[in-house]
Scaffold this active site. Structure first.
Site, mmCIF file in Angstrom:
data_model
loop_
_atom_site.group_PDB
_atom_site.id
_atom_site.type_symbol
_atom_site.label_atom_id
_atom_site.label_comp_id
_atom_site.label_asym_id
_atom_site.label_seq_id
_atom_site.Cartn_x
_atom_site.Cartn_y
_atom_site.Cartn_z
ATOM 1 N N THR A 1 -0.430 -22.471 11.475
ATOM 2 C CA THR A 1 -1.084 -21.241 11.924
ATOM 3 C C THR A 1 -1.477 -21.432 13.389
ATOM 4 O OG1 THR A 1 -3.217 -21.964 11.073
ATOM 5 C CG2 THR A 1 -1.860 -20.595 9.616
ATOM 6 N N THR B 1 -3.980 -21.064 15.737
ATOM 7 C CA THR B 1 -5.120 -21.828 16.254
ATOM 8 C C THR B 1 -5.095 -23.266 15.747
ATOM 9 O OG1 THR B 1 -6.413 -19.799 16.414
ATOM 10 C CG2 THR B 1 -7.638 -21.872 16.458
ATOM 11 N N CYS B 2 -4.730 -23.459 14.498
ATOM 12 C CA CYS B 2 -4.673 -24.806 13.923
ATOM 13 C C CYS B 2 -3.622 -25.659 14.629
ATOM 14 C CB CYS B 2 -4.354 -24.734 12.435
ATOM 15 S SG CYS B 2 -5.481 -23.691 11.489
ATOM 16 N N HIS B 3 -2.467 -25.057 14.879
ATOM 17 C CA HIS B 3 -1.331 -25.783 15.436
ATOM 18 C C HIS B 3 -1.444 -26.011 16.941
ATOM 19 C CE1 HIS B 3 2.731 -27.337 15.509
ATOM 20 N NE2 HIS B 3 3.076 -26.456 16.436
ATOM 21 N N LEU C 1 -5.557 -29.267 15.679
ATOM 22 C CA LEU C 1 -4.890 -30.553 15.444
ATOM 23 C C LEU C 1 -4.577 -31.293 16.741
ATOM 24 C CD1 LEU C 1 -3.560 -32.697 13.645
ATOM 25 C CD2 LEU C 1 -1.531 -31.222 13.548
#
Length: 164
Positions: A45, A47-49, A53
């Site tokens: 996703t 923001t996560c990617h 992370l």
């Protein structure tokens, strides 16, 4: 939501590392040493990617120097997706991943949100926890979109304040 001083729950999960995926429990992964666990709504996703992370990968050496023994990311995705994400992100070997496919750990930690309106089912809220020998030392939950309180820079600042 889990509080400071609470033990991490024991929930069946898959641990995804550079070596592959294995069945284990959350307390086995998070129960030894000083661990930073960050939780994300989903692998790949935006923001996560792009933000969450990568910050932990880029700051891994600083986190280790500040006393962190293990960096763990938990997400409600199947272990195949989690492994592919870790590979694409260049995170395997630096970050270990918890695949919480049925959101059981998210629920047990009280860090679950309903994303069914977006076609994603139940997911983790964006957060980070500092866990010492299986007991929660601190909880950081995002209260707005983006990565602020639960990102690697915030965790480094918290470690400096609490453990130096």
């Amino acid at each position: 939501m889990i509080d400071r001083g609470s033990p991490v729950p024991s929930v069946g999960v898959k641990l995804v590392t550079a070596d592959g995926a294995t069945d284990t429990t959350s307390d086995a992964i998070l129960g030894t040493g000083l661990v930073v666990l960050f939780t994300v709504p989903g692998a790949f996703t935006p923001t996560c990617h792009v933000n969450h992370l990568p910050g932990f990968v880029a700051n891994a050496a600083k986190l280790k120097a500040a006393g962190i023994d293990r960096i763990v990311c938990a997400t409600v995705n199947d272990h195949h997706v989690v492994k592919a994400w870790g590979e694409v992100a260049g995170a395997l070997g630096t970050v270990d991943f918890i695949s919480d496919g049925n959101a059981e750990l998210a629920e047990a930690l009280g860090l679950m949100k309903d994303s069914t309106a977006f076609g994603m089912g139940m997911r983790f809220v964006r957060s980070a926890l500092l866990i010492r020998d299986g007991v929660v030392d601190a909880v950081f939950v995002e209260d707005a979109p983006g990565v602020n309180a639960s990102g690697a820079p915030a965790i480094l600042m918290a470690l400096e304040a609490a453990y130096s």
